[in-house]
Write a protein that holds these residues in place. Structure first.
Motif, short mmCIF file in Angstrom:
data_model
loop_
_atom_site.label_atom_id
_atom_site.label_comp_id
_atom_site.label_asym_id
_atom_site.label_seq_id
_atom_site.Cartn_x
_atom_site.Cartn_y
_atom_site.Cartn_z
N GLN A 10 -7.22 1.18 12.18
CA GLN A 10 -7.11 2.39 11.38
C GLN A 10 -8.49 2.96 11.08
O GLN A 10 -8.71 4.17 11.15
N GLU A 13 -10.00 -6.39 1.77
CA GLU A 13 -9.07 -5.41 1.22
C GLU A 13 -9.77 -4.54 0.18
O GLU A 13 -9.55 -3.33 0.11
N SER A 73 -6.08 -3.03 10.11
CA SER A 73 -6.93 -2.20 9.25
C SER A 73 -8.15 -1.72 10.00
O SER A 73 -8.58 -0.57 9.86
N ASP A 76 0.72 -1.22 0.00
CA ASP A 76 0.00 0.00 0.00
C ASP A 76 0.74 1.25 0.00
O ASP A 76 0.80 1.94 -0.91
N TYR A 117 -11.93 -2.04 1.99
CA TYR A 117 -11.07 -0.99 2.54
C TYR A 117 -10.65 -0.01 1.43
O TYR A 117 -10.67 1.21 1.62
N SER A 121 2.80 -2.43 10.91
CA SER A 121 1.88 -2.33 9.78
C SER A 121 1.85 -3.66 9.04
O SER A 121 2.46 -4.64 9.46
N THR A 122 1.14 -3.68 7.93
CA THR A 122 1.09 -4.90 7.13
C THR A 122 2.45 -5.23 6.53
O THR A 122 2.71 -6.38 6.20
#
Length: 322
Positions: free
Chosen positions: A309, A271, A306, A4, A274, A41-42
């Motif tokens: 967030q 995903e 996620s 991302d 999102y 994070s991812t």
């Protein structure tokens, strides 16, 4: 969407700060550096150097952030992004304006094994908004309260290109970069030949799309994914990846069409949900629609990074919409 936020990262120009005080040792991860965790994070484990936090005459706080890939898959993705196979982690130097909630990225240092600094990439003098829920916002939440303990403005200058331990563009680095580019070009050439030989094989088209994605060739990726989707029209992951490429070229209607189709085909593909909300909020400024998508997401997942967030997004944007 593949890495991302990334893919959204761009090369930046130099920013020269104000007066002369050099950072004595540009933060090599060593015992002398006190890294404090920010988030995972991812892609990365993120921490900031406590001793790098200084107040400039502009009233901004300086800080070094360290990004260590979570695993080998993430490291390889970053190595491809930075075009250096030796990549192991990187650090980023920011100035943060706590009152305005924006920041400027001044430089990025890439590191290999043995704490060898591979490359310094220059930053920008453009202030950009700190996105809610981002790693930078989480950093600001930790460093901004430190301003209260600072007696006054310090004469502080960001480490510049003439620092003693700046790394010259050595022949080995140039050769490594050239080799990586040549390998990527060969991979693309081989995949193009493969789809020419087997035009009805969707996996070969997918591989070409992925390689074009990784090479930051969005239009070629869109085309390759399109050929694959003619053969596999209900592949939610591929619709999502193609949507990411549409977003990169700012074709937001097509990006949304892909993301929403992917989620309709596979409601477990969060995903894509999102990504839809992100486009509505940050590209189209359609906050009511973004709020709708975020709330739906939290009905399906309320525990992941996620989701955390999204809780931050909701807290920020719900106040504006009320």
């Amino acid at each position: 969407m593949k890495p991302d936020h990334n893919r959204i990262r761009s090369a930046r120009c130099a920013y020269v700060a104000l007066l002369a005080l050099l950072i004595c040792s540009l933060p090599l991860p060593a015992a002398a550096v006190q890294w404090r965790a920010v988030a995972t994070s991812t892609r990365n484990h993120v921490a900031f150097d406590v001793d790098s936090v200084h107040l400039t005459q502009l009233g901004r706080l300086t800080v070094w952030l360290r990004f260590i890939p979570r695993g080998e898959t993430q490291r390889k993705a970053a190595a491809a992004e930075y075009e250096d196979k030796r990549y192991r982690y990187h650090i980023e130097f920011f100035e943060i304006d706590c009152s305005q909630q924006n920041a400027v990225l001044e430089m990025i240092d890439l590191y290999g094994t043995g704490r060898e600094r591979l490359k310094r990439m220059k930053g920008s003098d453009l202030l950009e908004m700190i996105l809610p829920g981002s790693v930078l916002e989480l950093t600001a939440q930790q460093v901004c309260p430190m301003m209260e303990d600072m007696p006054g403005e310090e004469e502080f200058e960001a480490p510049g290109s003439d620092d003693d331990d700046d790394i010259d563009e050595t022949s080995s680095t140039s050769e490594s970069n050239m080799q990586a580019k040549q390998e990527l070009q060969k991979k693309l050439h081989d995949l193009k030949q493969a789809v020419a030989d087997n035009p009805t094989d969707p996996e070969k088209w997918r591989a070409l799309g992925n390689a074009s994605f990784d090479a930051d060739l969005p239009e070629e990726a869109i085309s390759a994914y399109g050929k694959a989707l003619k053969l596999l029209p209900d592949d939610a992951d591929m619709l999502n990846d193609q949507g990411a490429m549409y977003r990169q070229i700012r074709n937001f209607p097509k990006a949304l069409e892909n993301f929403e189709k992917a989620f309709k085909l596979d409601p477990r593909n969060l995903e894509s949900l999102y990504n839809s909300a992100y486009v509505y909020a940050f590209d189209l400024n359609n906050i009511p629609k973004a709020l709708e998508k975020w709330r739906l997401y939290l009905q399906l997942d309320n525990q992941s990074e996620s989701a955390r967030q999204i809780h931050t997004f909701l807290e920020r944007f719900q106040k504006d919409s009320d």
